[in-house]
Scaffold this active site. Structure first.
Site, PDB file in Angstrom:
ATOM      1  N   SER A   1       1.041  -1.405   0.108  1.00 31.17           N
ATOM      2  CA  SER A   1       0.190  -0.147   0.121  1.00 31.17           C
ATOM      3  C   SER A   1       0.981   0.867  -0.192  1.00 31.17           C
ATOM      4  O   SER A   1       1.952   1.428   0.763  1.00 31.17           O
ATOM      5  CB  SER A   1      -0.692  -0.081   0.793  1.00 31.17           C
ATOM      6  N   ALA A   2      -0.342   2.819  -0.880  1.00 28.86           N
ATOM      7  CA  ALA A   2       1.223   3.528   0.093  1.00 28.86           C
ATOM      8  C   ALA A   2       0.971   3.703   1.365  1.00 28.86           C
ATOM      9  O   ALA A   2       0.245   3.246   1.776  1.00 28.86           O
ATOM     10  CB  ALA A   2      -0.216   4.755  -0.521  1.00 28.86           C
TER      11      ALA A   2
END
Length: 725
Positions: free
Chosen positions: A559-560
């Protein structure tokens, strides 16, 4: 008119990205020569300028203006090599019968790069392009195809005898020119007889200095001003060497002072050893700012680079020019190269001390600091065996222009036996970042276009940001592994990469608006080394706040960073908590959670893909309070009773089984149908749901999800976080 052959000259630019200069005067000069010599129509296209008009590809350009009988694509520098080949392939596909030609610095230095059987190009021009391209245009009209593939060099001996350029060829871009360009550009001369060791100029063969007559040069500037209206622009005279001959230089500057163009400032490159105080006084009157290739502040290194020319006191001359410029309020710029072959730590420290003194008081000058880049056709490249023997320099990837990541690979050089690439990189930041900060504080120029020079100073500081350093070090790690034939790299012990990466994450998170409040979540985001959890090819991007693929298909991602922040803050994750991470991928989310909950807490990360789960176990092995499990998130008995659960894939409709499995007083944060949803169950079992906003995650890839979708089951990661920015 419709029966005349048609030619197209293409400037590839940055391929629809980044600010550029407006003007492509090289192509305009070639177009003028072709039209004067042969009965052809010529169009000129600047792909940088096309971006402002919404053009998406070269195919659009060819469809709009074609068919063309001859297409020239400029390969100005070696950085353009791969993209020019790609553009050539497009032209060859769309216009299979057209003559396709390239030229420029790289084509002049390495013409054989374009004559292989796989090359789409029919012809390569070496050196000045006007005469060879005019010959091609004449051959096109006569229907007699030249037999030779490499044309030139045929230097333009007297630029003033060439037909003037037709700026109207760029009229398509006039209304939107400022959207894609930072300054306008013009050429008044060509050639440079000096022998700077790093420069590609000699690749063009004729290095003699040849210029328009001073009056012609002024007329050309005013023609551009009439076409573009330069009142809102800075104008860059892009000559390799401005005004080599003193009478020419002073006649031009005096004429410009009498007949100024409307540009906010005229910017040009000139040698220190040409200037006297009278020149700087004329520049002040003519609204001109000079730039200098200083290259080093160490006397021995300056001589090695071949910069001194006729000066015995080259570095002292820079001090004198800076003093004159300060007295006369003339802005100027100097460039230095860090890591040039022969460089040592001692020479870099000497250079830094000199620059400290040069900029120690109020200055009208700014400084650019560049890493050394090995250009084909430069003296260093042509004499590489001798440079290697004399200095111990080592080029790690040659020829670098045949690979991707050209910007890094051109710089990947150990300068000497005493100085590695890695150490030179560290010294660049250690020694020169403080000098650049000092330049910003002390910059005292108060005349026209001050903001232009302030932006140049800020841009140099941007190049010194931790994110840039982290990317360079990660590129070195990645390419070291690739050249050794390794599919992965262990960066655990790389303290320098870890330090720059941590600073880069903090910089990036602050820019993204992620709260850095000093709490456990923000400390985890900054401190946990994300670079340990990404695939080798994603290593240079690990510090960025974006989702990165964990597999070739992008079905599983890490994920970011802001996504983990959202989830952990929504859970109220704190020291001592026990948390379950469903779809944990390579283990980064678990590592973050482990940092937040501490050794008194516990983390269980569940990943359905066996390979990713194995990677997670290896990456988390030094965290005894983390357990990595290979399993299906829908097998709820494995995590039943958990009170804090975060999910890394879009589950669609939240399963009732998950709600049932969530422990009393528990919280579940889960992407569901493109919304991030917080599910809370109180001690009495009452469930509430609250949307936290729109997100984009990859879908559930469990067997259950595949069956519900009517698709065959597929093995692979179910993590795949990819929240929207």
């Amino acid at each position: 008119m419709g029966d005349r052959p048609r030619a197209l000259l293409v400037w590839p630019g940055g391929l629809f990205g980044g600010a550029a200069n407006f003007g492509v005067p090289q192509l305009l000069a070639i177009a003028a020569a072709m039209k004067a010599r042969a009965d052809v129509d010529v169009d000129v296209v600047d792909l940088d300028a096309e971006a402002a008009l919404g053009t998406k590809s070269l195919r659009d350009v060819l469809a709009r203006g074609g068919p063309y009988d001859l297409v020239g694509v400029s390969c100005y520098s070696s950085y353009d090599y791969l993209k020019v080949l790609a553009l050539g392939d497009v032209v060859r596909e769309v216009l299979p019968r057209a003559w396709l030609v390239t030229g420029g610095y790289h084509a002049s230095a390495r013409p054989n790069d374009f004559t292989t059987p796989e090359s789409p190009f029919d012809f390569v021009v070496v050196g000045d392009g006007e005469t060879p391209m005019a010959r091609l245009a004449s051959a096109l009209v006569s229907g007699k195809r030249p037999l030779l593939r490499v044309l030139g060099p045929e230097a333009v001996a007297h630029p003033g005898e060439m037909p003037p350029v037709d700026w109207e060829l760029l009229s398509r871009y006039r209304a939107t020119a400022r959207e894609g360009a930072s300054q306008a550009e013009i050429y008044l001369s060509r050639g440079c007889p000096y022998d700077c060791a790093f420069c590609m100029e000699r690749a063009k063969r004729d290095t003699s200095w040849r210029a328009l007559d001073p009056t012609q040069a002024l007329d050309e500037m005013h023609r551009l001003d009439a076409f573009l209206d330069l009142s809102g622009w800075t104008l860059f005279i892009a000559d390799a060497l401005f005004g080599m001959k003193t009478p020419w230089r002073r006649a031009f500057l005096e004429g410009l002072a009498r007949r100024p163009v409307r540009a906010r400032k005229v910017w040009l490159l000139v040698r220190l050893d040409l200037l006297e105080r009278e020149d700087v006084e004329l520049m002040a009157r003519a609204n001109v700012a000079p730039g200098f290739g200083l290259e080093s502040g160490d006397p021995e290194q300056v001589r090695r680079i071949r910069k001194v020319g006729r000066l015995s006191d080259y570095l002292d001359q820079m001090v004198r020019v800076a003093e004159w410029a300060r007295e006369l309020d003339v802005p100027w710029g100097a460039n230095v190269i860090v890591g040039h072959p022969g460089e040592t730590e001692a020479s870099l420290r000497t250079s830094a001390r000199y620059l400290d003194r040069l900029y120690e008081i109020g200055t009208t000058g700014f400084l650019s600091v560049d890493p050394f880049r090995l250009y084909p056709g430069s003296p260093i490249d042509e004499e590489r065996d001798r440079w290697e023997a004399d200095t111990g320099m080592r080029v790690h990837r040659y020829p670098w222009w045949h690979d991707g990541d050209q910007e890094f690979l051109s710089e990947w050089v150990d300068p000497s036996r005493e100085l590695t690439f890695r150490r030179a990189h560290a010294l660049r930041y250690e020694l020169f970042s403080p000098i650049l900060e000092g330049v910003r504080r002390r910059f005292s120029y108060g005349g026209p276009a001050r903001d232009y020079f302030e932006r140049a100073i800020s841009e140099q500081l941007r190049f010194m940001r931790p994110s840039m350093a982290a990317r360079t070090l990660a590129m070195e790690c990645m390419w070291s592994a690739l050249t050794a034939g390794n599919a992965s790299v262990d960066v655990t012990g790389d303290a320098e990469l870890a330090s720059f990466s941590a600073a880069a994450r903090e910089e990036v998170l602050a820019s993204a608006g992620v709260a850095l409040d000093g709490g456990p979540v923000s400390r985890a985001l900054c401190d946990v080394p994300r670079e340990r959890f990404v695939p080798l090819e994603q290593l240079p991007l690990a510090h960025l706040d974006r989702a990165l693929p964990l597999d070739e298909g992008g079905r599983a991602t890490i994920s970011a960073m802001h996504a983990y922040s959202m989830q952990m803050r929504a859970l109220g994750l704190a020291e001592g908590d026990r948390v379950v991470d469903l779809g944990g991928g390579a283990g980064y989310g678990a590592a973050l959670a482990a940092r937040v909950v501490g050794e008194r807490g516990a983390v269980t990360t569940v990943e359905i893909d066996a390979a990713l789960s194995s990677r997670a176990r290896a990456a988390l092995a030094d965290l005894p309070h983390v357990t990595a499990v290979c399993g299906d998130a829908h097998a709820v008995d494995a995590w039943r009773g958990a009170t804090k659960v975060m999910v890394g894939f879009d589950v669609g409709d939240i399963p009732d089984a998950w709600i049932d499995a969530l422990g009393a007083g528990g919280k579940l944060v889960v992407p569901a149908s493109r919304r991030l949803v917080l599910v809370e169950k109180d001690v009495d079992g009452v469930v509430t749901r609250r949307s936290l906003g729109d997100v984009v995650f990859v879908g559930d890839r469990s067997e259950r999800a595949q069956v519900e979708a009517g698709e065959p089951s597929a093995v692979g990661s179910r993590e795949a976080r990819a929240p929207s920015a």
